[in-house]
Scaffold this motif. Structure first.
Motif, PDB file in Angstrom:
ATOM      1  N   GLY A  76      -6.324  21.341  19.599  1.00  0.00           N
ATOM      2  CA  GLY A  76      -7.215  22.392  19.604  1.00  0.00           C
ATOM      3  C   GLY A  76      -8.609  22.265  19.551  1.00  0.00           C
ATOM      4  O   GLY A  76      -9.153  23.110  19.342  1.00  0.00           O
ATOM      5  N   PHE A  77      -8.882  20.927  19.259  1.00  0.00           N
ATOM      6  CA  PHE A  77     -10.392  20.708  18.996  1.00  0.00           C
ATOM      7  C   PHE A  77     -10.911  20.810  20.292  1.00  0.00           C
ATOM      8  O   PHE A  77     -10.528  20.409  21.495  1.00  0.00           O
ATOM      9  CB  PHE A  77     -10.553  19.313  18.632  1.00  0.00           C
ATOM     10  N   PRO A  78     -12.352  21.197  20.446  1.00  0.00           N
ATOM     11  CA  PRO A  78     -13.214  21.321  21.845  1.00  0.00           C
ATOM     12  C   PRO A  78     -13.623  20.168  22.509  1.00  0.00           C
ATOM     13  O   PRO A  78     -14.639  19.997  22.493  1.00  0.00           O
ATOM     14  CB  PRO A  78     -14.261  22.450  21.493  1.00  0.00           C
ATOM     15  N   ALA A 120     -23.490  24.865  12.050  1.00  0.00           N
ATOM     16  CA  ALA A 120     -22.122  24.992  12.952  1.00  0.00           C
ATOM     17  C   ALA A 120     -21.801  23.495  13.541  1.00  0.00           C
ATOM     18  O   ALA A 120     -20.731  22.890  13.642  1.00  0.00           O
ATOM     19  CB  ALA A 120     -22.092  26.009  13.989  1.00  0.00           C
ATOM     20  N   ALA A 121     -22.759  22.819  13.975  1.00  0.00           N
ATOM     21  CA  ALA A 121     -22.864  21.249  14.400  1.00  0.00           C
ATOM     22  C   ALA A 121     -22.234  20.591  13.570  1.00  0.00           C
ATOM     23  O   ALA A 121     -21.376  19.539  13.673  1.00  0.00           O
ATOM     24  CB  ALA A 121     -24.085  20.850  15.186  1.00  0.00           C
ATOM     25  N   GLY A 122     -22.788  20.470  12.293  1.00  0.00           N
ATOM     26  CA  GLY A 122     -22.365  19.789  11.290  1.00  0.00           C
ATOM     27  C   GLY A 122     -20.765  20.009  10.645  1.00  0.00           C
ATOM     28  O   GLY A 122     -20.032  19.088  10.595  1.00  0.00           O
ATOM     29  N   ALA A 123     -20.345  21.069  10.848  1.00  0.00           N
ATOM     30  CA  ALA A 123     -18.972  21.542  10.383  1.00  0.00           C
ATOM     31  C   ALA A 123     -18.016  21.081  11.641  1.00  0.00           C
ATOM     32  O   ALA A 123     -16.993  20.456  11.340  1.00  0.00           O
ATOM     33  CB  ALA A 123     -19.057  23.060  10.467  1.00  0.00           C
ATOM     34  N   MET A 124     -18.477  20.952  12.879  1.00  0.00           N
ATOM     35  CA  MET A 124     -17.680  20.318  13.932  1.00  0.00           C
ATOM     36  C   MET A 124     -17.592  19.116  13.850  1.00  0.00           C
ATOM     37  O   MET A 124     -16.295  18.430  14.085  1.00  0.00           O
ATOM     38  CB  MET A 124     -18.381  20.902  15.405  1.00  0.00           C
ATOM     39  N   TYR A 251     -21.291  20.209   7.349  1.00  0.00           N
ATOM     40  CA  TYR A 251     -20.423  18.992   7.181  1.00  0.00           C
ATOM     41  C   TYR A 251     -19.524  19.129   6.060  1.00  0.00           C
ATOM     42  O   TYR A 251     -18.438  19.080   6.070  1.00  0.00           O
ATOM     43  CB  TYR A 251     -21.277  17.658   7.365  1.00  0.00           C
ATOM     44  N   GLU A 252     -20.216  19.201   4.825  1.00  0.00           N
ATOM     45  CA  GLU A 252     -19.728  19.211   3.726  1.00  0.00           C
ATOM     46  C   GLU A 252     -18.805  20.426   3.104  1.00  0.00           C
ATOM     47  O   GLU A 252     -17.845  20.414   2.438  1.00  0.00           O
ATOM     48  CB  GLU A 252     -20.399  18.664   2.575  1.00  0.00           C
ATOM     49  N   ALA A 253     -19.150  21.414   3.916  1.00  0.00           N
ATOM     50  CA  ALA A 253     -18.277  22.723   3.877  1.00  0.00           C
ATOM     51  C   ALA A 253     -16.798  22.383   4.175  1.00  0.00           C
ATOM     52  O   ALA A 253     -15.767  22.949   3.819  1.00  0.00           O
ATOM     53  CB  ALA A 253     -18.745  23.884   4.438  1.00  0.00           C
ATOM     54  N   VAL A 254     -16.767  21.423   5.181  1.00  0.00           N
ATOM     55  CA  VAL A 254     -15.299  21.173   5.624  1.00  0.00           C
ATOM     56  C   VAL A 254     -14.993  19.755   5.067  1.00  0.00           C
ATOM     57  O   VAL A 254     -13.634  19.823   4.989  1.00  0.00           O
ATOM     58  CB  VAL A 254     -15.498  21.017   7.252  1.00  0.00           C
TER      59      VAL A 254
END
Length: 312
Positions: A76-78, A120-124, A251-254
């Motif tokens: 499910g990753f884009p 959002a890019a960092g989280a991805m 990024y670090e939130a994920v």
């Protein structure tokens, strides 16, 4: 224009005879990128990317690169899924080049992303690192420190003027950095080219991640260092206020960094700056004027190295 190998409609139709994609409708060149030839391919009710892999893409790396995107898409990753032909293969041959048909992802890359979009890019990217953990195929980094040394040595034979000054500065940094890798940091599949033009957005959200052809197995925090160097600076190499922090927060939130990764990040950020300085420097010095691609400025990445050194 990122079209190094022309493909006619008739040649595309012949290649697509090995696929179950419906009736051919149109083929249009995609005028971005610097490594491979890409076309927008339209068939009955579907749009794909037809990619011809040029000399700088090692055909032996394609099972890793395409396998990784297939693995991620399955979760499910884009990421764009490669399409298998009637023989079950991802890669065929078109006009003397390895070629593949790839899923078309909607969205567009952002030339001036907002702070929430950078986050959002960092989280991805963190999602990629977590969801790629089960991918068992490995590939050594194709542009690691051994290659940096080879590129620097070749540039030594022809660098003059500004290029010589940049190369002298790179040599000083290489001598000081030594081997910037630390073996006990978390490793896994990485993108290794996570620039804004490889991340698609739609309605403020990441809708796709493309161009995995530098993908390899390496330190996860090195991938983050590359991404911070790409998203946190403008085209001249000047830091964008708050951008590095926004990307890292996302990024670090994920995936929070370990203390050892956080400590290594400035050193690996400087290493990432040198990696892209050298490839761009080499491309500018040895530019083939017959190729319809303008070399990128190596100085913009060399200036990032000083920023990372100041952070350290």
């Amino acid at each position: 224009m990122a079209v190094f190998t022309p493909v006619s409609d008739d040649q595309a139709k012949a290649f697509l005879a090995d696929y179950e994609l419906g009736t051919f409708r149109s083929l249009h060149p995609i005028a971005e990128g610097v490594e491979n030839t890409n076309y927008r391919l339209e068939t009955d009710g579907a749009v794909h990317v037809l990619t011809l892999f040029e000399a700088r893409t090692d055909a032996a790396s394609l099972p890793f690169c395409l396998g990784l995107t297939d693995h991620l898409a399955g979760q499910g990753f884009p990421a764009p899924r490669p399409v298998r032909n009637r023989d079950g293969a991802w890669v065929g041959t078109l006009n003397g080049r390895p070629a593949a048909v790839i899923e078309w992802l909607s969205g567009a890359w952002l030339r001036a992303p907002s702070s929430p979009e950078v986050k959002a890019a960092g989280a991805m990217l963190a999602r990629l690192h977590l969801q790629a953990e089960g991918f068992a195929v490995e590939r050594a980094n194709p542009v690691g420190p051994v290659v940096w040394r080879a590129l620097a040595d070749r540039c030594q034979t022809a660098a003059i003027g500004e290029d010589r000054a940049i190369l002298d500065g790179v040599e000083d940094i290489l001598l000081r950095l030594g081997d910037p890798w630390t073996d006990d940091l978390p490793r896994g599949p990485i993108h290794a080219d996570y620039f804004p033009d490889n991340v698609l957005f739609r309605d403020g959200e990441v809708s796709g991640m493309i161009d995995f052809y530098f993908g390899c197995t390496d330190l996860l925090v090195y991938d983050l260092a590359i991404a911070l160097s790409a998203w946190g600076f403008d085209g001249a190499g000047t830091s964008i206020p708050g951008a590095v922090e926004a990307f890292r927060r996302g990024y670090e939130a994920v995936r929070p960094l370990t203390p050892a990764e956080a400590a290594a990040l400035p050193r690996l950020g400087e290493a990432a700056a040198i990696r892209f300085t050298l490839t761009r420097l080499h491309d500018r010095i040895f530019h083939d004027p017959t190729k319809l691609v303008t070399p990128k400025d190596p100085g913009a990445f060399f200036r990032r190295a000083a920023w990372w050194r100041a952070v350290a």
